[in-house]
Design an enzyme around this catalytic site. Structure first.
Site, PDB file in Angstrom:
ATOM      1  N   ASP A   8       3.144  -7.438   5.520  1.00 55.41           N
ATOM      2  CA  ASP A   8       2.445  -6.573   4.507  1.00 55.41           C
ATOM      3  C   ASP A   8       3.464  -6.193   3.464  1.00 55.41           C
ATOM      4  O   ASP A   8       4.491  -5.376   3.926  1.00 55.41           O
ATOM      5  CB  ASP A   8       1.904  -5.466   5.278  1.00 55.41           C
ATOM      6  CG  ASP A   8       1.621  -4.204   4.385  1.00 55.41           C
ATOM      7  OD1 ASP A   8       1.369  -4.505   3.177  1.00 55.41           O
ATOM      8  OD2 ASP A   8       1.173  -3.050   4.744  1.00 55.41           O
ATOM      9  N   LYS A  70       6.244  -3.873  -6.965  1.00 52.54           N
ATOM     10  CA  LYS A  70       4.857  -4.600  -6.876  1.00 52.54           C
ATOM     11  C   LYS A  70       4.050  -4.231  -7.908  1.00 52.54           C
ATOM     12  O   LYS A  70       3.178  -4.988  -8.320  1.00 52.54           O
ATOM     13  CB  LYS A  70       4.390  -4.190  -5.455  1.00 52.54           C
ATOM     14  CG  LYS A  70       3.109  -5.087  -5.187  1.00 52.54           C
ATOM     15  CD  LYS A  70       2.837  -4.765  -3.632  1.00 52.54           C
ATOM     16  CE  LYS A  70       1.534  -5.270  -2.940  1.00 52.54           C
ATOM     17  NZ  LYS A  70       1.001  -4.782  -1.885  1.00 52.54           N
ATOM     18  N   GLU A 171      -5.482  -7.809   1.766  1.00 56.08           N
ATOM     19  CA  GLU A 171      -4.968  -6.762   2.450  1.00 56.08           C
ATOM     20  C   GLU A 171      -6.149  -5.827   3.232  1.00 56.08           C
ATOM     21  O   GLU A 171      -5.936  -5.690   4.537  1.00 56.08           O
ATOM     22  CB  GLU A 171      -4.479  -5.555   1.608  1.00 56.08           C
ATOM     23  CG  GLU A 171      -2.937  -5.939   1.272  1.00 56.08           C
ATOM     24  CD  GLU A 171      -2.250  -5.260   0.223  1.00 56.08           C
ATOM     25  OE1 GLU A 171      -2.644  -4.050  -0.214  1.00 56.08           O
ATOM     26  OE2 GLU A 171      -1.191  -5.585  -0.304  1.00 56.08           O
ATOM     27  N   ASP A 193      -8.524   1.082   1.289  1.00 60.13           N
ATOM     28  CA  ASP A 193      -7.232   1.182   1.346  1.00 60.13           C
ATOM     29  C   ASP A 193      -6.669   1.622   0.142  1.00 60.13           C
ATOM     30  O   ASP A 193      -6.670   0.901  -0.891  1.00 60.13           O
ATOM     31  CB  ASP A 193      -6.993  -0.594   1.594  1.00 60.13           C
ATOM     32  CG  ASP A 193      -5.494  -1.042   1.326  1.00 60.13           C
ATOM     33  OD1 ASP A 193      -4.651   0.023   1.345  1.00 60.13           O
ATOM     34  OD2 ASP A 193      -5.353  -2.242   1.704  1.00 60.13           O
TER      35      ASP A 193
END
Ligand code: AMP
Length: 603
Positions: A8, A70, A171, A193
């Site tokens: 992850d 990211k 994810e 999420d």
């Protein structure tokens, strides 16, 4: 079988996991932590630091570290992006030769894929220390709303890190797999999420190991950093007028405020008030400490919730729209799974509970679910035992640009993948010798509001009459969201194809040289890790000897076949460990350590 891992690669934290005797297991970092901060930095001596050490360095020297990269990976540089970046990160974002984003940190300009590769490389080293041998195959997760460019960049980072990507996995889907396995859940689930930089929602049907994604959606610009930014705004307003402008212009001061805001936000998940104290605020370029100021204040949970309300409202709106796309109502959802550190915020939990009329499921740590699910999927991809089947959906609409600045949609968002679509187009003007077929990704009807992925060019066509040269365009979207496009001139059979996937942000030469640099670094670290493993293993054997004595004593006091078997098992491991020491076999040592830990956990 070679070990495989699930990674992850998060905006703020990353994690790595594997499947151990059928159960997903988080691999701790070599420093002993479960999560690795997604931060890379360089000390004043030029030493690379990653994870926790980089986070600590950032407290002292924010201009030496790169957190949250990211957010920009796989994107093209623009002034808008630069402005947005100023509000959330301490480093300048620059344009690279291909218009890709690079950053300046500790005086070096770096492509973002290199920063991600350093993080991936660190997790790879953690996994290698865990297994005592090289690891090269991984499933890496990406936010469901990542587009082609971002997915491509993630693959490039993996290549630089020396990892073979078995698959990029969304994810929320990964998290659902972990929750599904650990809780043996069957039914309709929604994964909420909310991470550091992005927000994803997916609705899935889970039945007998089949994970079928019904719809997915999200907001790629909504995450924990935005909550921090709200607190920072409020803090800046409290800086004395005399200093405010200098503080706002100063990257170091702004980063100090951001760190303090993030800490306060976490505190407010457990407590109703957080005290904030930030010193040395002022112009660090000029370096005039006598003009620095100090900020001391307190933030209550209630007031933070008011500050955050526009963001939490956006989260709930996204849930509703994903449910609409899946043609479901909140009452149809049988389990709500929370993923991402931000779901620890009480208001987020409360709003989710209100919307669905049920408490979110527990059993899996929201920070770890994604890595654990990725490990489950990685194991399935290599063993192909058919225990799980994943049916995912297209996370964006894929279209062809047509005349008038509009697009024709070929594969709609939320169609099951893999998907194929074919349509015939008539090229523009009579007399034309070339046909360009631009390919777009996005939800708008208008080409300029979508992202252009590339184009197929058919040459040597001869359009005497528009209607006479139909061109057939075929889109193929793979199960991990990679698009291939093919165009055929149906009169001559001439075809052109582009694999959109082939677009990389860096030149092959640069990727190769970064890979070599990373490989050299990893080798050095791996050697250090090996020396460390060999020097600490005798302690594991001591522990095993003590355990044998303990088990023998208890077998004497309470004789039973089970007690004898436990003694036998530890003795066998001890013997195996002694052989490993003789041979200097770190893989064997790691195996003995793992098995002993498991036995200790069972006894
Ligand atoms: P992730 O990308 O899933 O690691 O999520 C990280 C985000 O969760 C960051 O914005 C963190 O500040 C936030 N976070 C982590 N722990 C907490 C907590 N206890 N309360 C509120 N936010 C948290």
């Amino acid at each position: 079988m070679d070990p495989v891992i699930g990674i992850d690669l998060g905006t703020t934290y990353s994690a790595v996991a594997t499947l151990d005797s059928g159960r997903p297991l988080l691999i701790p970092s070599r420093a002993g932590a479960r999560l690795t901060p997604s931060v890379v930095g360089f000390t004043a001596m030029g030493e690379r630091v990653v994870g926790e050490r980089a986070q600590i360095l950032g407290d002292e020297a924010p201009d030496r570290v790169a957190p949250a990269t990211k957010r920009f990976i796989g994107k093209r540089w623009s002034q808008g992006l630069e402005k947005a970046a100023r509000a959330v990160v301490p480093y300048p974002v620059l344009s690279g030769p291909q218009g890709e984003v690079r950053i300046r940190v500790a005086g070096r300009v770096m492509p973002l894929t290199q920063v991600s590769a350093m993080l991936l490389g660190e997790l790879k080293l953690d996994a290698e220390a865990h297994f005592g041998r090289p690891v090269s195959k991984a499933v890496i997760t990406v936010p469901a709303n990542f587009d082609e460019g971002q997915r491509q960049a993630t693959r490039e980072a993996a290549r630089i890190a020396g990892l073979e990507v078995l698959r990029l996995l969304n994810e929320p889907t990964a998290a659902a797999m972990a929750y599904g396995l650990v809780n043996s859940f069957q039914g309709r689930a929604l994964v909420f999420d909310l991470g550091g930089g992005t927000f994803d929602v997916s609705v899935l049907e889970m039945e007998n190991g089949v994970y079928e994604v019904k719809a997915t959606g999200g907001d790629p610009q909504l995450g924990g950093d935005d909550f921090d930014a709200r607190i920072v705004q409020w803090l800046v307003a409290q800086v004395p007028d005399l200093h405010r402008e200098a503080v706002m212009k100063d990257r170091v001061s702004m980063q100090r405020l951001r760190y303090a805001a993030e800490r306060a936000k976490r505190t407010l998940s457990d407590q109703v008030e957080a005290f904030i104290s930030v010193g040395e605020l002022g112009d660090h370029q000029e370096g005039a400490p006598e003009r620095y100021c100090q900020l001391d204040t307190a933030l209550t949970r209630d007031f933070f919730q008011t500050l955050a309300e526009p963001l939490t409202t956006r989260c709930i709106d996204v849930c509703r729209s994903v449910l609409d796309e899946a043609k479901l109502t909140p009452g149809d959802i049988e389990a709500v799974m929370l993923v991402g550190g931000m779901t620890r915020m009480p208001l987020v939990r409360q709003l989710v509970t209100q919307l669905f009329g049920r408490q979110p499921v527990t059993g899996v740590n929201p920070d770890e679910a994604v890595a654990l699910g990725a490990a489950v999927h990685a194991a399935e991809l290599v063993s192909r035992q058919g225990q799980t089947l994943l049916i995912d959906v297209a996370t964006h609409t894929m279209s062809v640009g047509v005349l008038g600045g509009t697009v024709r949609k070929l594969i709609a968002r939320n169609s099951p993948v893999p998907a194929t679509a074919r349509e015939t187009f008539l090229p523009g003007r009579t007399g034309q010798t070339q046909a360009r077929i631009p390919v777009f990704q996005g939800e708008s009807e208008f080409a300029d509001e979508c992202t252009k992925l590339g184009e197929v060019v058919l040459t040597d066509i001869n359009v005497v009459n528009r209607a006479e040269v139909p061109i057939e365009v075929t889109f193929e979207l793979s199960n991990e969201g990679t698009l291939s496009v093919r165009a055929v001139d149906t009169t001559t059979g001439m075809a052109e194809a582009i694999r959109i996937e082939a677009r990389t942000t860096l030149s092959t030469t640069e990727v190769d040289s970064l890979s070599q640099e990373q490989a050299a670094y990893s080798q050095q670290q791996a050697e250090k890790d090996k020396v460390l493993a060999i020097s600490t293993f005798p302690r594991v054997l001591d522990k095993a000897e003590r355990l044998v004595r303990l088990l023998e004593k208890s077998a004497e006091e309470n004789p039973s076949p089970e007690a004898d078997s436990a003694v036998g098992q530890v003795k066998a491991l001890l013997a195996q460990g002694r052989v490993a020491v003789k041979l200097g076999d770190t893989a064997q040592m790691a195996e003995v350590t793992r098995l002993l830990e498991r036995l200790v956990a069972l006894t």
